[in-house]
Design a protein around this motif. Structure first.
Motif, short mmCIF file in Angstrom:
data_model
loop_
_atom_site.label_atom_id
_atom_site.label_comp_id
_atom_site.label_asym_id
_atom_site.label_seq_id
_atom_site.Cartn_x
_atom_site.Cartn_y
_atom_site.Cartn_z
N SER A 107 0.78 -1.15 0.11
CA SER A 107 0.10 0.02 0.00
C SER A 107 0.93 1.23 0.03
O SER A 107 1.88 1.11 0.20
N ALA A 108 0.34 2.50 -0.09
CA ALA A 108 0.90 3.62 0.13
C ALA A 108 1.12 3.64 1.65
O ALA A 108 0.67 3.15 2.40
N ARG A 109 2.16 4.62 2.08
CA ARG A 109 2.39 4.85 3.33
C ARG A 109 1.15 5.34 3.98
O ARG A 109 0.68 5.94 3.37
N VAL A 126 -0.65 8.96 3.36
CA VAL A 126 -0.39 9.31 1.88
C VAL A 126 -1.54 9.44 0.98
O VAL A 126 -1.74 10.47 0.28
N THR A 127 -2.34 8.45 0.86
CA THR A 127 -3.56 8.63 0.19
C THR A 127 -4.28 9.64 0.52
O THR A 127 -4.90 10.48 -0.52
N ASN A 128 -4.49 9.85 1.94
CA ASN A 128 -5.39 10.86 2.38
C ASN A 128 -4.68 12.13 2.00
O ASN A 128 -5.65 13.15 1.68
N GLY A 157 0.78 7.10 -4.65
CA GLY A 157 1.38 6.68 -3.44
C GLY A 157 1.93 5.22 -3.24
O GLY A 157 3.01 5.14 -2.40
N GLU A 158 1.13 4.24 -3.97
CA GLU A 158 1.81 3.13 -3.81
C GLU A 158 3.36 3.04 -4.67
O GLU A 158 3.97 2.10 -4.39
N GLN A 159 3.34 3.70 -5.67
CA GLN A 159 4.48 3.73 -6.61
C GLN A 159 5.62 4.08 -5.92
O GLN A 159 6.68 3.62 -5.99
N GLY A 182 -10.67 1.60 -5.46
CA GLY A 182 -11.41 1.93 -4.25
C GLY A 182 -10.53 1.89 -3.24
O GLY A 182 -9.71 0.94 -3.05
N ARG A 183 -11.07 2.55 -2.07
CA ARG A 183 -10.34 2.71 -0.87
C ARG A 183 -9.87 1.15 -0.13
O ARG A 183 -10.73 0.50 -0.17
N GLY A 184 -8.88 0.95 0.19
CA GLY A 184 -8.40 -0.19 0.90
C GLY A 184 -8.06 -1.40 -0.21
O GLY A 184 -8.05 -2.32 0.05
N GLY A 185 -7.89 -0.86 -1.57
CA GLY A 185 -7.92 -1.90 -2.73
C GLY A 185 -6.76 -2.69 -2.85
O GLY A 185 -6.71 -3.62 -3.36
N SER A 186 -5.62 -2.48 -2.02
CA SER A 186 -4.49 -3.21 -2.08
C SER A 186 -4.78 -4.53 -1.49
O SER A 186 -4.15 -5.52 -2.10
N ASP A 187 -5.69 -4.85 -0.79
CA ASP A 187 -6.04 -6.32 -0.09
C ASP A 187 -6.62 -7.00 -1.44
O ASP A 187 -6.15 -8.11 -1.57
N LEU A 188 -7.39 -6.07 -2.23
CA LEU A 188 -7.98 -6.77 -3.36
C LEU A 188 -6.80 -7.09 -4.51
O LEU A 188 -6.79 -8.36 -4.91
N1 ASP Z 1 -3.55 3.27 -0.30
C1 ASP Z 1 -4.93 2.83 -0.56
C2 ASP Z 1 -6.11 3.72 0.47
O1 ASP Z 1 -5.45 4.20 1.35
C3 ASP Z 1 -5.21 1.63 -0.81
C4 ASP Z 1 -4.89 0.71 0.29
O2 ASP Z 1 -4.31 0.98 1.25
O3 ASP Z 1 -5.19 -0.55 0.23
O4 ASP Z 1 -7.01 3.29 0.34
#
Ligand code: ASP
Ligand code: MG
Length: 412
Positions: free
Chosen positions: A41-43, A46-48, A73-75, A149-155
């Protein structure tokens, strides 16, 4: 040798020390002789921050530009993680979502993964490299960057584990796993070693927001077994997998209270065909997500309708229903914001009786009044006073002995 997907969330890679720490962990896994695909994920934060920057420049940014921005962020994390591994002498290479072959729908900011071309990563794994993939992003058929979509790294992690036929998918986070209840509220709460997808989904959509529900659904669809565990300790976490028969020996897996709900009562409306349809059509049009619904038996041609919605939607729901009241023969709409939804979850409920009786007795003894009840095959949910949510969670947790090593079965 196994093929392992390891996903590290925002707090796990929160700063440079954390990134170095995670790199050591990845190296340890590789030193055991495994192929490792890392998703990050992004640190945290960072996304916020990126979202805030966008909002400060333009209140209505184009979604394509939003994705261009959020993917940054993820990059940052994949490049830093690759560098940290190189510093440890580990051959590693970073990949954006697109470079990893993650193809998505073109719906910017909420894209769906359509397919993954595993050949892109297989080559690097065969060459002995650790591959680090940016979570939360992909590309569409035109090569445009998309986000999931938010939290998408799990996906991203679960989808890659499926596409690469990984032997193991580990979701590293800042909690030890899934607990029988929120340990901040119930001190005796215990880590659950194994849980079925359906139980995890019910608990994920409640208080224990350990993981994005959509990712659990994807894992269920493709039969990806995964482990949720902490990147801050070496402890084993919770394995989430297909239901097996022995899981039914445990009647109740966990209890959680959702404190983000509101209850709405529409009283004194005409008890005739179409009343409920009118109310819920109006709510659907206002894009309100309705959860529990109870209609009282009509008397003298008059009925009451009660339902729950996310608290943030309550005022919108109230306005949508108020606009209909004249057509429904008058009546009233009242919003109650201080409620909570307590849920008790377990696949064992399917073939054990007495679960509801145990819940109701525990709440009665704790002096908690029940306002609404709904049940499904593996869940009982109750609406109670917000003030009593913690006490009720503790009472139910104790009644099912969830804090003990092998929870006892109740009823027959
Ligand atoms: N960085 C993204 C977020 O904050 C994705 C993730 O963390 O899974 O939603
Ligand atoms: Mg995250």
């Amino acid at each position: 040798m196994a093929r392992i997907v390891q996903k590290f969330g925002g707090t796990s890679v929160g700063d440079l020390d954390r990134i170095k720490e995670v790199a050591r962990r990845i190296k340890a896994t590789r030193d055991e002789g495994h192929e490792v695909v890392v998703v990050v994920s992004a640190r945290s934060g960072v996304t916020n921050e990126l979202l805030a920057k966008a909002a400060a420049i333009n209140p209505q940014p184009h979604e394509r530009e939003m994705d261009m921005l959020l993917a940054v962020g993820e990059q940052e994390t994949i490049a830093l993680m690759a560098m940290a591994l190189h510093a440890l002498g580990v051959p590693a290479t970073s990949r954006t979502g697109g470079q990893a072959g993650i193809l998505t729908s073109p719906s910017h900011t909420r894209a769906r993964i359509m397919r993954i071309d595993p050949a892109k990563l297989e080559d690097r794994l065969k060459a002995g490299e650790v591959v680090i993939v940016a979570g939360f992003q992909g590309i569409d058929l035109e090569g445009q960057i998309t986000t999931l979509g938010r939290g998408g790294s799990d996906l991203s992690a679960v989808a890659l584990a499926a596409a690469l036929h990984a032997d193991l998918c580990q979701i590293f986070t800042d909690v030890e796993g899934v607990y029988t209840a929120d340990p901040r509220i119930v001190p005796e709460a215990r880590l659950i070693p194994e849980i079925s997808y359906d139980e995890m989904l019910e608990l994920a959509s409640l208080g224990s927001k350990v993981m994005q529900a959509r990712s659990v659904e994807l894992a269920k669809k493709y039969g990806v077994t995964f482990e949720v565990r902490s990147s801050f300790t070496q402890n084993p976490g919770t394995i989430v997998k297909e239901e097996v028969v022995s899981m039914e020996d445990v009647v109740v897996r966990g209890a959680a209270a959702d404190k983000d709900q509101a209850k709405i009562i529409v009283s004194n409306i005409l008890d005739k065909p179409g009343s409920a349809a009118r109310v819920f059509q109006a709510l659907a049009k206002a894009e309100v997500l309705v959860d529990m619904i109870v209609q009282n038996v009509g008397r003298n041609g008059i009925a009451n309708l009660t339902f729950t919605v996310p608290r943030g939607d309550a005022r919108r729901a109230e306005a949508a229903v108020a606009a209909l009241l004249d057509d429904l023969g008058g009546g009233h709409v009242t919003v109650f914001e201080s409620i909570a939804k307590l849920s008790v979850v377990g696949v064992g409920m399917r073939n054990h009786s007495g679960v509801a009786a145990t819940v109701f007795t525990a709440l009665a003894e704790a002096g908690v009044n029940i306002q609404m009840i709904s049940t499904s095959e593996i869940k009982i949910s109750l609406i109670i006073d917000l003030d009593q949510a913690d006490r009720a969670t503790r009472a139910v947790h104790a009644a099912f002995k969830l804090g003990e090593q092998a929870p006892a079965a109740v009823g027959g």
